[in-house]
Write an enzyme that holds these catalytic residues in place. Structure first.
Site, PDB file in Angstrom:
ATOM      1  N   GLU A 132       0.785  -1.204  -0.041  1.00  6.55           N
ATOM      2  CA  GLU A 132      -0.003  -0.120   0.002  1.00  6.55           C
ATOM      3  C   GLU A 132       0.994   1.078   0.028  1.00  6.55           C
ATOM      4  OE1 GLU A 132      -2.670  -0.639   3.432  1.00  6.55           O
ATOM      5  OE2 GLU A 132      -4.025  -1.763   1.780  1.00  6.55           O
ATOM      6  N   ASP A 164      -8.183  -9.183   4.691  1.00  9.02           N
ATOM      7  CA  ASP A 164      -7.858  -8.005   5.398  1.00  9.02           C
ATOM      8  C   ASP A 164      -8.985  -7.719   6.301  1.00  9.02           C
ATOM      9  OD1 ASP A 164      -6.849  -5.632   6.389  1.00  9.02           O
ATOM     10  OD2 ASP A 164      -7.239  -4.640   4.413  1.00  9.02           O
ATOM     11  N   GLU A 212     -12.632  -1.931  12.211  1.00 12.41           N
ATOM     12  CA  GLU A 212     -12.446  -1.262  10.979  1.00 12.41           C
ATOM     13  C   GLU A 212     -13.660  -1.654   9.929  1.00 12.41           C
ATOM     14  OE1 GLU A 212      -8.901  -1.590   8.693  1.00 12.41           O
ATOM     15  OE2 GLU A 212      -9.412  -0.517   7.061  1.00 12.41           O
TER      16      GLU A 212
HETATM   17  C1  BDP Z   1      -5.977  -1.869   6.052  1.00 10.39           C
HETATM   18  C2  BDP Z   1      -6.320  -0.796   6.436  1.00 10.39           C
HETATM   19  C3  BDP Z   1      -5.346   0.214   6.362  1.00 10.39           C
HETATM   20  C4  BDP Z   1      -3.888  -0.155   6.887  1.00 10.39           C
HETATM   21  C5  BDP Z   1      -3.873  -1.631   6.390  1.00 10.39           C
HETATM   22  C6  BDP Z   1      -2.579  -2.373   6.982  1.00 10.39           C
HETATM   23  O1  BDP Z   1      -7.553  -0.037   5.850  1.00 10.39           O
HETATM   24  O2  BDP Z   1      -5.619   1.361   7.065  1.00 10.39           O
HETATM   25  O3  BDP Z   1      -2.859   0.703   6.783  1.00 10.39           O
HETATM   26  O4  BDP Z   1      -4.869  -2.481   6.581  1.00 10.39           O
HETATM   27  O5  BDP Z   1      -2.726  -3.229   7.967  1.00 10.39           O
HETATM   28  O6  BDP Z   1      -7.190  -2.950   6.288  1.00 10.39           O
HETATM   29  O7  BDP Z   1      -1.485  -2.142   6.853  1.00 10.39           O
END
Ligand code: BDP
Length: 722
Positions: A314, A388, A416
């Site tokens: 990401e 996730d 989340e």
């Molecule tokens: C996702 C979240 C994000 C996190 C990412 C992570 O939306 O904000 O940075 O995981 O775990 O679920 O790095």
């Protein structure tokens, strides 16, 4: 009349209580704001108090004073004062409550106690004869063991257990039990739903807050022994001297409670703040930089735990830019920490925007070949599922598949994808489901729990991480029941084989009321809450239908974002013919990442469990599911989820007798929101799936309250945590 006075509150409250008691009526519990968490130490009833009469006259701590022992003795006094309503003398001798280690009290060696099995953090609480007196001994091999023993003793009383049953012997199964704060240096919290970050970076190091101490106490009470202070999407600034001074001040506040500090490190820090031209982990200057940085950290924080890294995921920098593997990246940091005893948690939450491979396959593809390449002080931290933190996913196929590498579990305590901190969703059941999943990697019975605690593949270095749900909200977690998820995480990190129901009971008794008439139905309510959320959000193996970005509410229709896997459509693929993601050999073949018995089970329509159906299979709308069509089954699950959310409202309403008015009302209002949002989820998803499938709702099903256009038009600026 009594209640009229009560309602006015303030100084009439005391009078009202007296009146109520005089009239022989049950007094409602006084208002509480939740700050005390499960450490309220509410007074025991008459009978229970009587059972403990004659115990706990004074506390003795042989040997030199230490911050941990002071914390332990202080907590014991505070707890017993609350529970038993009397002050316990701190006395040097003659006391009947003894907190000791063999080093502090050599006489322990003569008692034939099983201390050798307790390691550094285990404890024993038992009545023993010492110097011809019967005392309650809280013993461990270290002061930290004693501290955990003190909390175990208080929990024993606090959950209403009797003196007769007092023989507590336990040691943690997992070495590192760590919270991960996704807290930024500006005090915003990524995916935080309980207010600003508890770390007041600006005022540190000069000012430290009582909240830091209470946070540490809460963690110590669960056996949590580490905390990563900052977000995995890390700013390198936290590694600059100015911030390290602040980190050191927090470490000082947490240390008496056995809590060690970790930081998230940005992989490009050598360039960002070090002035180097590269962050290549094999470059000698880069390696020197990390070594110097480690020295600098340990000079301030001698018991610093180590670093957590999110790399090449990401948008975060990582070793890949330099043509290096995740192992080469992790090892550069691990080598720098090793002389100080520090560890690296290296995250396996890695997927790429340029990789066309099914997103849920990517981490396994990348990490599995690296098994055996990581330094001895590296744990690879793996999310519970391959996608996730969804309401339901199968366990991550890496568990059990990297026998040479310690794999730490990463759970998300903050909700989340599970209704933020507005929905009552007890995650203990979800985590139990994951931990008790059988990986079949070393034959049947190779549970995820056994991988994580090192039993299965012989690892001493083990860890479990929980993405924290704490913030500046007075009650820490935003929803009174969200505290239960913090609690459950800590208890499962200590012992991954514990049952979620037991943990719920324990938490309820300490947080609200010990009465069975309360604990039983409230446990039932908690235990069903996660399945309710699965049903009204993503039943039958669906996943990631949440609104893109903020992840609030349903948005299965989103299909126009740049990266395919950012679109909910990517996960359900519904059209006129079918719905679901084919992960069998005919599709992405993600099933093949599981051990053969599971690949077989998940891959076959004869044996795949309904809960995983659309996760592994893409099926026509008429496919039979439990005697009806898939479409009908989907509608039934959404309906069931709404009914379950409403049932929680009704069940909670019946429990007002045992809960103070303030917290009861707060939970009630949240349950009202939850029931409305469950309906919204159901209506929006069914309106959408009905349209794309071209199928009307089955006869008798309630039509959605609004048109699909209405649901699609909703936007949520300023949704928290984003
Ligand atoms: C996702 C979240 C994000 C996190 C990412 C992570 O939306 O904000 O940075 O995981 O775990 O679920 O790095």
């Amino acid at each position: 009349m009594v209640f009229a006075i009560l309602r006015r509150g303030g100084r009439f409250t005391l009078l009202a209580f007296q009146l109520v008691i005089a009239l022989g009526l049950a007094a409602p519990a006084p208002a509480e704001d939740g700050y005390d968490l499960w450490l309220r130490y509410a007074p025991l009833g008459e009978e229970a108090r009587a059972a403990w009469a004659g115990s706990f006259e004074g506390i003795s701590v042989p040997g030199p004073a230490s911050p941990v022992m002071d914390a332990a003795a202080g907590e014991l006094q505070r707890g017993l004062r609350g529970l038993l309503g009397r002050d316990i003398d701190p006395a040097d001798s003659g006391a009947d409550l003894v907190l000791a280690t063999p080093g502090r009290l050599p006489a322990l060696d003569t008692l034939d106690l099983p201390l050798a099995d307790l390691g550094e953090e285990g404890y024993l609480v038992r009545r023993v004869a010492l110097d011809e007196r019967t005392v309650t001994l809280v013993a461990g091999n270290t002061d930290r063991g004693v501290l955990y023993g003190v909390f175990a003793l208080l929990r024993h009383l606090g959950t209403g257990h009797s003196p007769a049953a007092l023989d507590l012997v336990d040691a943690p199964s997992v070495e590192w039990r760590v919270l991960n704060h996704w807290d930024n240096l500006d005090r915003s919290v990524e995916r935080g739903y309980a207010g600003q970050s508890i770390w007041d970076w600006w005022r540190l190091p000069g000012q430290t807050e009582q909240r830091y101490v209470d946070y540490a106490r809460a963690n110590a009470s669960l056996g949590i022994n580490g905390t990563v202070l900052n977000n995995v999407n890390a700013s390198a600034l936290v590694l600059t001297p100015r911030y390290l001074d602040k980190v050191a001040a927090i470490a000082d506040a947490l240390r008496p409670w056995g809590l060690r500090v970790f930081l998230s490190a940005r992989f490009s820090a050598p360039v960002d703040i070090g002035g180097l031209a590269t962050s290549d982990p094999l470059d000698p200057a880069v390696r020197d930089w990390w070594r110097d940085k480690a020295d600098e950290i340990y000079a301030r924080i001698p018991d610093f735990g180590g670093l957590l890294v999110k790399a090449n995921s990401e948008g975060q920098p990582g070793p890949r830019e330099h043509g290096r593997s995740h192992a080469e990246g992790a090892n550069a940091l691990a080598d720098a920490l090793a002389p100080h005893g520090g560890v690296v948690f290296w995250r396996a939450f890695v997927y790429s925007d340029t990789d066309p491979e099914d997103r849920v396959r990517q981490a396994y593809t990348e990490f599995k070949p690296l098994d055996g390449d990581f330094a001895d002080n590296v744990l690879v931290q793996v999310k519970n599922g391959p996608l996730d933190f969804q309401p339901r996913e199968p366990f991550h196929p890496l568990f059990g598949a990297m026998p040479e590498t310690p794999l730490a579990m990463e759970f998300q305590v903050t909700q989340e994808y599970l209704g933020f901190s507005t929905h009552l969703v007890y995650l203990g059941t979800m985590w139990e489901e994951v931990l008790q999943s059988d990986t079949h990697r070393e034959g049947p019975g190779s549970t995820v729990a056994k991988v994580v605690d090192g039993r299965l593949q012989g690892h001493a270095l083990t860890g479990m991480a929980g993405v924290a749900n704490t913030g500046m909200d007075r009650d820490w977690s935003g929803h009174p029941f969200a505290q239960a998820n913090w609690y459950a995480f800590g208890r499962l990190a200590w012992d991954p084989d514990r049952g979620a129901a037991d943990i719920a009971r324990e938490w309820l008794a300490q947080t609200f009321s010990r009465e069975t008439a309360f604990v039983d139905p409230a446990t039932t309510l908690m235990m069903g809450s996660r399945e309710a959320a699965v049903n009204y959000m993503t039943p039958l193996g669906l996943a990631h239908l949440m609104g893109t970005g903020h992840h609030y509410g349903p948005a299965p229709w989103v299909d126009d974002l740049g990266r395919p896997e950012w679109n909910p459509y990517y996960y359900h693929r519904a059209d006129t013919e079918a719905i679901g993601f084919d992960r069998t050999a005919a599709g992405s073949d993600a099933v093949s990442q599981y051990a053969p018995p599971l690949a077989q089970r998940f891959g076959s329509l004869d044996s795949v469990p309904d809960e995983m159906l659309l996760w592994f299979h893409r099926l026509p709308w008429d496919h039979p599911v439990g005697g009806v069509t898939l479409w009908e089954a989907l509608v039934a699950h959404y309906d069931l989820g709404v009914a379950q959310a409403r049932q929680m409202q009704a069940d909670w309403a019946k429990l007002s007798r045992w809960v103070d008015a303030e917290r009861h009302a707060r939970v009630k209002r949240f349950l009202d929101i939850q029931a409305r949002e469950a309906q919204w989820w159901r209506d929006a998803c069914l309106a959408y799936f009905s349209e794309v499938s071209g199928r009307p709702l089955p006869p008798g099903a309630e039509p959605p309250a609004h048109s699909l256009e209405h649901y699609r038009s909703l936007t949520f600026p300023f949704a928290p945590g984003n």
